[in-house]
Design a protein around this motif. Structure first.
Motif, short mmCIF file in Angstrom:
data_model
loop_
_atom_site.label_atom_id
_atom_site.label_comp_id
_atom_site.label_asym_id
_atom_site.label_seq_id
_atom_site.Cartn_x
_atom_site.Cartn_y
_atom_site.Cartn_z
N LEU A 28 -41.03 -0.85 -22.26
CA LEU A 28 -40.20 0.33 -22.05
C LEU A 28 -39.24 0.47 -23.22
N ALA A 29 -39.45 1.48 -24.05
CA ALA A 29 -38.53 1.74 -25.16
C ALA A 29 -37.24 2.36 -24.64
N ASP A 30 -36.20 2.29 -25.45
CA ASP A 30 -34.88 2.77 -25.05
C ASP A 30 -34.51 3.99 -25.90
N ASP A 31 -34.47 5.16 -25.28
CA ASP A 31 -34.09 6.40 -25.95
C ASP A 31 -35.09 6.85 -27.01
N LEU A 32 -36.33 6.47 -26.87
CA LEU A 32 -37.37 6.92 -27.79
C LEU A 32 -37.85 8.30 -27.37
N GLY A 33 -37.84 9.25 -28.27
CA GLY A 33 -38.33 10.59 -27.96
C GLY A 33 -39.84 10.64 -27.92
N ILE A 34 -40.38 11.59 -27.18
CA ILE A 34 -41.84 11.73 -27.08
C ILE A 34 -42.46 12.04 -28.43
N GLY A 35 -41.69 12.61 -29.34
CA GLY A 35 -42.22 12.95 -30.66
C GLY A 35 -42.03 11.87 -31.71
N ASP A 36 -41.54 10.70 -31.31
CA ASP A 36 -41.27 9.64 -32.28
C ASP A 36 -42.48 8.78 -32.60
N LEU A 37 -43.60 9.01 -31.95
CA LEU A 37 -44.81 8.22 -32.18
C LEU A 37 -45.87 9.05 -32.91
N GLY A 38 -46.64 8.37 -33.75
CA GLY A 38 -47.70 9.06 -34.46
C GLY A 38 -48.72 9.69 -33.54
N SER A 39 -48.98 9.06 -32.41
CA SER A 39 -49.96 9.61 -31.46
C SER A 39 -49.45 10.87 -30.78
N TYR A 40 -48.14 11.15 -30.92
CA TYR A 40 -47.56 12.40 -30.42
C TYR A 40 -47.07 13.26 -31.60
N ASP A 41 -47.75 13.09 -32.76
CA ASP A 41 -47.58 13.94 -33.94
C ASP A 41 -46.33 13.68 -34.76
N GLN A 42 -45.77 12.48 -34.66
CA GLN A 42 -44.68 12.11 -35.58
C GLN A 42 -45.22 12.05 -37.01
N GLN A 43 -44.50 12.66 -37.95
CA GLN A 43 -44.96 12.77 -39.33
C GLN A 43 -44.22 11.86 -40.30
N LYS A 44 -43.00 11.43 -39.97
CA LYS A 44 -42.17 10.73 -40.94
C LYS A 44 -42.06 9.23 -40.69
N ILE A 45 -42.36 8.78 -39.48
CA ILE A 45 -42.21 7.36 -39.12
C ILE A 45 -43.59 6.78 -38.81
N SER A 46 -43.82 5.60 -39.32
CA SER A 46 -45.12 4.94 -39.12
C SER A 46 -45.10 4.08 -37.86
N THR A 47 -46.06 4.34 -36.96
CA THR A 47 -46.18 3.55 -35.73
C THR A 47 -47.65 3.15 -35.52
N PRO A 48 -48.22 2.37 -36.42
CA PRO A 48 -49.66 2.09 -36.35
C PRO A 48 -50.11 1.32 -35.12
N ASN A 49 -49.28 0.41 -34.63
CA ASN A 49 -49.70 -0.39 -33.48
C ASN A 49 -49.72 0.43 -32.19
N LEU A 50 -48.72 1.28 -32.01
CA LEU A 50 -48.72 2.14 -30.84
C LEU A 50 -49.78 3.22 -30.95
N ASP A 51 -50.07 3.67 -32.16
CA ASP A 51 -51.15 4.63 -32.34
C ASP A 51 -52.50 3.98 -31.98
N LYS A 52 -52.65 2.72 -32.36
CA LYS A 52 -53.86 1.98 -32.02
C LYS A 52 -53.96 1.77 -30.50
N LEU A 53 -52.80 1.50 -29.88
CA LEU A 53 -52.78 1.36 -28.42
C LEU A 53 -53.22 2.67 -27.76
N ALA A 54 -52.72 3.79 -28.25
CA ALA A 54 -53.12 5.10 -27.71
C ALA A 54 -54.62 5.31 -27.86
N ALA A 55 -55.17 4.93 -29.02
CA ALA A 55 -56.60 5.12 -29.27
C ALA A 55 -57.46 4.21 -28.40
#
Length: 470
Positions: A28-55
């Motif tokens: 459970l992340a704390d105050d993470l926005g839905i748009g802060d992950l690459g799998s939810y189209d974040q463009q500026k921050i790299s989140t490869p592990n969570l993107d892999k989890l989504a895939a």
């Protein structure tokens, strides 16, 4: 003969894996926005592990937190009740340390998992009752707790102390004047050790990480250096470590955008370490991994959610009942059971996790929840029940309530001042950004009636003046 024995062994191993209780990991992340992950189209921050989890599993696009602020949202998650029913409905501080505790009578799904033979551990931020109270994590279903008991203390990433069960762990070199121990790194060490120590038995690992909640702080390591010169910056002046430092303050930060991005990437790296450790211990195929956030993106300590599109275009932030304050990411992965690379538009909320875990572990005792099991959606098996409505309360800023009914959402403002209370009604299908209020009094009255039905009065967290009708 040798080939036959090998085949029999493989069949036996597969049957054992299918009947063995699955491990459950909830991050459970704390105050993470839905748009802060690459799998939810974040463009500026790299989140490869969570993107892999989504895939590797299922990504949800219409999932909601318990409410738009910390403690009540977590209470909703663990008790399976929305904020019109759950025991903790607001952030209520207890001095000198801690928050209003969950009552003795309250059962969490962690307690049920203990009864089902699971070893349970929580590593991160609690905020639902200080050590020795009825809300102590050791009394609410966790065999092991390590981290911040008090969410006020968790404003500092270099705190004076953490807690290991009922033992205070003083952090040498951290005294609010000097900084030596970065708490998230220490908590991560204990998280990974829990996996190692419990690899032979079913476990529930709850990781309510404090990242990326303000303050904006962290070592100037590879995570920071990745973004150090990536963005235009404006320094944020805060409450610095030193003689005038307060526990709940946020330190100054020279490059807030780079620091926030580094904190999200650090959190992503920690998630990757957890998944890698599960794989190293041969546990990945029998482990369900769930990832979400306790509420929407925040704007504290110099954070700039608009720059990062942290709300994915939705209106509002933490503390709002607009979509940006309560719509949250949900990723669920279970190798070989949850179809990989799938996206679900099923409408669900935190209080659905409790009954989902009940069904998952074949717990048949009736528990009072507001939730509906999402297991049919997760496994794509059977018929998925749906909510008639979802309900939220927020107890600050004059009080707010919200109901999502079908594709409509009604938000009521200034609830604690009925004479000046008003509402806004939106069609989320046609207007997901909640920019165009509807004028439909008949529909509004129907939803206001549902709102009234969903709220049960609380003496600890009063929302409506006595005898008030919506």
């Amino acid at each position: 003969m040798k080939r036959l024995l090998t085949l029999l062994f493989l069949v036996t191993f597969q049957l054992h894996a299918q009947t063995q209780k699955p491990n459950i990991v909830f991050i459970l992340a704390d105050d993470l926005g839905i748009g802060d992950l690459g799998s939810y189209d974040q463009q500026k921050i790299s989140t490869p592990n969570l993107d892999k989890l989504a895939a590797s599993g299922m990504r949800f696009t219409k999932f909601y937190a318990g409410t738009s602020v910390c403690a009540p949202s977590r209470s909703s998650l663990l008790t399976g009740q929305h904020t019109g029913h759950t025991h903790i409905r607001g952030n209520k501080e207890i001095e000198p340390e801690g928050q209003e505790p969950l009552a003795d009578s309250i059962r969490t799904f962690a307690m049920i998992l203990q009864e089902q033979g699971y070893t349970t551990g929580a590593f991160g931020k609690w905020g639902l009752g200080m050590v020795g109270t009825s809300g102590d994590p050791n009394r609410k279903g966790f065999d092991v707790f390590f981290g911040y008991n008090c969410q006020r203390q968790s404003h500092r990433y270099y705190p004076t102390h953490l807690w290991h069960n009922n033992q205070r762990v003083d952090l040498k070199g951290n005294d609010l004047s000097t900084k030596a121990v970065y708490a998230p790194a220490l908590i991560q060490e204990q998280t990974l050790a829990f996996i190692d120590h419990n690899k032979e038995r079913p476990f529930f690992l709850f990781v309510p990480t404090v990242l990326p909640h303000a303050e904006l702080a962290g070592p100037e390591d590879e995570f920071y250096k990745k973004y150090e010169d990536a963005f235009e910056e404006k320094a944020h002046q805060g409450n610095d470590y030193g003689p005038k430092a307060t526990v709940a303050g946020y330190a100054s930060v020279e490059k807030p955008r780079a620091t926030f991005a580094a904190m999200v990437s650090r959190m992503d790296h920690y998630v990757g370490e957890i998944i890698d450790r599960l794989e190293q211990q041969g546990l990945l195929e029998n482990t369900i991994i769930i990832f979400s956030s306790d509420n929407g993106a925040h704007r504290e300590g110099g954070t700039d959610p608009d720059f990062f599109n942290s709300t994915a275009g939705f209106r509002g932030y933490k503390r709002d009942l607009y979509e940006g304050g309560i719509r949250t990411p949900l990723l669920v992965s279970w190798k070989g059971r949850i179809p990989a690379g799938t996206t679900s538009s099923h409408v669900g909320a935190f209080w659905d996790i409790f009954p989902t875990i009940q069904e998952l572990t074949n717990h048949t005792e009736v528990e009072r929840t507001d939730g509906i099991s999402m297991l049919p959606t997760w496994l794509k098996q059977g018929k998925q029940k749906k909510h008639q409505q979802l309900y939220w309360e927020f107890h600050e800023d004059g009080g707010r309530q919200a109901v999502r009914y079908k594709n409509y959402k009604l938000i009521r403002f200034k609830v604690k001042d009925p004479a000046n209370s008003y509402y806004e009604l939106y069609d989320l299908e046609k207007d997901p950004q909640e920019k165009r209020p509807l004028q439909n009094p008949k529909l509004a009255q129907k939803i206001l009636k549902l709102m009234e039905e969903q709220h049960t009065a609380s003496e600890i967290f009063p929302l409506l003046p006595k005898n008030t009708q919506l």
